[in-house]
Motif scaffolding. Structure first.
Motif, mmCIF file in Angstrom:
data_model
loop_
_atom_site.group_PDB
_atom_site.id
_atom_site.type_symbol
_atom_site.label_atom_id
_atom_site.label_comp_id
_atom_site.label_asym_id
_atom_site.label_seq_id
_atom_site.Cartn_x
_atom_site.Cartn_y
_atom_site.Cartn_z
ATOM 1 N N PHE A 70 85.753 11.590 73.398
ATOM 2 C CA PHE A 70 86.948 12.294 72.915
ATOM 3 C C PHE A 70 87.518 13.199 74.010
ATOM 4 C CE2 PHE A 70 88.196 16.498 71.235
ATOM 5 C CZ PHE A 70 89.411 16.171 70.653
ATOM 6 N N LEU A 71 86.651 13.972 74.668
ATOM 7 C CA LEU A 71 87.111 14.861 75.741
ATOM 8 C C LEU A 71 87.689 14.069 76.917
ATOM 9 C CD1 LEU A 71 84.371 17.639 76.033
ATOM 10 C CD2 LEU A 71 86.639 17.812 75.029
ATOM 11 N N PHE A 72 86.970 13.052 77.340
ATOM 12 C CA PHE A 72 87.402 12.208 78.448
ATOM 13 C C PHE A 72 88.753 11.557 78.148
ATOM 14 C CE2 PHE A 72 87.247 7.748 80.131
ATOM 15 C CZ PHE A 72 87.449 8.049 81.473
ATOM 16 N N ALA A 75 91.655 14.206 77.913
ATOM 17 C CA ALA A 75 92.056 14.718 79.230
ATOM 18 C C ALA A 75 92.858 13.674 80.006
ATOM 19 C CB ALA A 75 90.824 15.139 80.022
ATOM 20 N N LEU A 76 92.392 12.454 80.001
ATOM 21 C CA LEU A 76 93.088 11.385 80.718
ATOM 22 C C LEU A 76 94.453 11.100 80.087
ATOM 23 C CD1 LEU A 76 92.565 9.592 83.151
ATOM 24 C CD2 LEU A 76 91.581 7.899 81.611
ATOM 25 N N ALA A 77 94.506 11.000 78.778
ATOM 26 C CA ALA A 77 95.762 10.716 78.084
ATOM 27 C C ALA A 77 96.773 11.838 78.286
ATOM 28 C CB ALA A 77 95.505 10.497 76.597
ATOM 29 N N GLN A 78 96.315 13.077 78.239
ATOM 30 C CA GLN A 78 97.253 14.188 78.405
ATOM 31 C C GLN A 78 97.743 14.317 79.842
ATOM 32 O OE1 GLN A 78 98.851 15.564 76.017
ATOM 33 N NE2 GLN A 78 97.584 14.437 74.569
ATOM 34 N N THR A 79 96.926 13.911 80.801
ATOM 35 C CA THR A 79 97.377 13.877 82.195
ATOM 36 C C THR A 79 98.507 12.864 82.345
ATOM 37 O OG1 THR A 79 95.193 14.530 82.986
ATOM 38 C CG2 THR A 79 96.648 13.452 84.580
ATOM 39 N N VAL A 80 98.325 11.697 81.745
ATOM 40 C CA VAL A 80 99.382 10.680 81.760
ATOM 41 C C VAL A 80 100.608 11.187 81.015
ATOM 42 C CG1 VAL A 80 100.014 8.391 80.870
ATOM 43 C CG2 VAL A 80 97.831 8.720 82.057
ATOM 44 N N ASN A 81 100.399 11.785 79.853
ATOM 45 C CA ASN A 81 101.509 12.293 79.047
ATOM 46 C C ASN A 81 102.313 13.344 79.803
ATOM 47 O OD1 ASN A 81 103.066 12.348 76.656
ATOM 48 N ND2 ASN A 81 101.915 14.100 75.903
ATOM 49 N N PHE A 82 101.633 14.264 80.467
ATOM 50 C CA PHE A 82 102.331 15.293 81.238
ATOM 51 C C PHE A 82 103.218 14.658 82.309
ATOM 52 C CE2 PHE A 82 102.503 18.012 85.029
ATOM 53 C CZ PHE A 82 103.176 19.100 84.510
#
Length: 161
Positions: A70-72, A75-82
């Motif tokens: 969940f954390l991984f 973090a990865l999805a929100q980096t892409v989203n940003f």
């Protein structure tokens, strides 16, 4: 068509914001799969509990492996989203570091809400209703926060649609 989008720039942003958020959703799904089946597989038999994060039923939630995945994935999805939202939706050219810190705070806040909310909404609204309510709440908070606080108008490039 360009004239329409020029007259309705806020609608364009809102629709594009929602459409391109799906990039992060796809990354999240893929990263969750990789996390639970590859990266953190060895931790699937260890229950985990911390604040609102309750991964104690290892058959259903995969314990510590589920939490780490969940954390991984988040973090990865929100980096892409940003990145997607910054460049393609809001076309921000301001201080990326400042925007990233604000976005990280928003992402943390939204993650806590989405982790805690089902405990209150599942009994009353069921799985589907709880998921829809969670999505609506996430959009209702994240779009205005990104538009007016994280990537405000003064930090955007002016481009034709």
């Amino acid at each position: 068509m360009n004239a329409f989008w020029e007259r309705h720039a806020a609608l364009r942003e809102f629709l594009l914001f929602n459409l391109l958020s799906n990039c992060a959703t796809l990354v999240n799904l893929l990263a969750t799969f990789v996390g639970t089946h590859v990266l953190f597989r060895a931790f699937r038999d260890r229950p985990f509990s911390f604040l609102v994060f309750q991964y104690r039923n290892i058959r259903e939630d995969l314990g510590l492996a589920g939490f780490l995945s969940f954390l991984f994935a988040t973090a990865l999805a929100q980096t892409v989203n940003f990145s997607v939202q910054r460049k393609l939706v809001f076309r921000a050219s301001g201080d990326a570091g400042k925007a990233a810190l604000r976005f990280a705070g928003l992402a943390l806040f939204l993650t806590l809400i989405s982790a805690a909310l089902p405990a209150y909404t599942l009994p009353r609204f069921g799985i589907l209703g709880s998921a829809v309510l969670n999505i609506v709440l996430q959009v209702a908070i994240s779009f205005p926060a990104m538009k007016f606080w994280i990537m405000p108008e003064g930090t955007r490039e002016k481009k034709a649609v």
